[in-house]
Write a protein that holds these residues in place. Structure first.
Motif, PDB file in Angstrom:
ATOM      1  N   SER A 111      11.364  -3.325  -6.147  1.00 49.81           N
ATOM      2  CA  SER A 111       9.975  -3.606  -6.500  1.00 49.81           C
ATOM      3  C   SER A 111       9.135  -2.325  -6.518  1.00 49.81           C
ATOM      4  O   SER A 111       8.119  -2.266  -7.189  1.00 49.81           O
ATOM      5  N   ALA A 112       9.590  -1.291  -5.812  1.00 48.08           N
ATOM      6  CA  ALA A 112       8.852  -0.024  -5.783  1.00 48.08           C
ATOM      7  C   ALA A 112       9.029   0.777  -7.073  1.00 48.08           C
ATOM      8  O   ALA A 112       8.287   1.712  -7.319  1.00 48.08           O
ATOM      9  N   TRP A 113      10.031   0.446  -7.889  1.00 48.74           N
ATOM     10  CA  TRP A 113      10.207   1.215  -9.127  1.00 48.74           C
ATOM     11  C   TRP A 113      10.087   0.411 -10.402  1.00 48.74           C
ATOM     12  O   TRP A 113      10.208   0.931 -11.495  1.00 48.74           O
ATOM     13  N   ASP A 114       9.773  -0.855 -10.300  1.00 46.13           N
ATOM     14  CA  ASP A 114       9.491  -1.666 -11.489  1.00 46.13           C
ATOM     15  C   ASP A 114       7.985  -1.725 -11.716  1.00 46.13           C
ATOM     16  O   ASP A 114       7.222  -1.848 -10.767  1.00 46.13           O
ATOM     17  N   VAL A 115       7.576  -1.663 -12.972  1.00 43.79           N
ATOM     18  CA  VAL A 115       6.157  -1.776 -13.288  1.00 43.79           C
ATOM     19  C   VAL A 115       5.743  -3.236 -13.324  1.00 43.79           C
ATOM     20  O   VAL A 115       4.713  -3.610 -12.812  1.00 43.79           O
TER      21      VAL A 115
END
Length: 134
Positions: A97-101
């Motif tokens: 979730s930290a690297w998906d927009v």
């Protein structure tokens, strides 16, 4: 005794494993983290991969927040090259979730990962799932 195709495949796999014919999964460790959180996170990711006998081929960090598209991040660009060159089959991350927009980007990314037969392990979510189940 007549051997079935399943028996023959099983025996071939056992023989291949005995001579080193089965390769370890090659993974990349990836995170979008500020500098102060990297050491602890990557130690945890290395431990996770090692426990599964995966070969870590690279470690990449992007400090960019989720405002930048994944494809525009330098660390992700290096990972994409490794995947396209067949050097990595998986990505281990502390939290996807930290690297998906957002959902559209996640769908596009999932389609790309699936087309390259790449798996993604979100270690934080996996740990939370285990903790709830115990």
């Amino acid at each position: 005794m007549q051997r079935t195709s399943i028996d023959r495949t099983r025996r071939r796999n056992i023989a291949a494993a005995a001579v080193g014919g089965i390769q370890r999964a090659r993974v990349v460790l990836y995170a979008c983290l500020p500098a102060q959180d990297r050491r602890r996170a990557f130690t945890h990711l290395r431990t996770y991969a090692s426990a599964r006998d995966w070969l870590v081929v690279a470690e990449h960090v992007d400090e960019a927040g989720t405002s930048a598209p994944v494809e525009a991040r330098p660390g992700w660009q290096q990972i994409a090259r490794l995947i396209e060159d067949g050097e990595a089959q998986g990505i281990v991350t502390p939290g996807r979730s930290a690297w998906d927009v957002g959902e559209p980007e996640r769908t596009r990314l999932d389609t790309w990962l699936a087309s390259h037969h790449v798996f993604v392990v979100d270690v934080w979510t996996a740990a939370q799932t285990l903790a709830v189940g115990t």
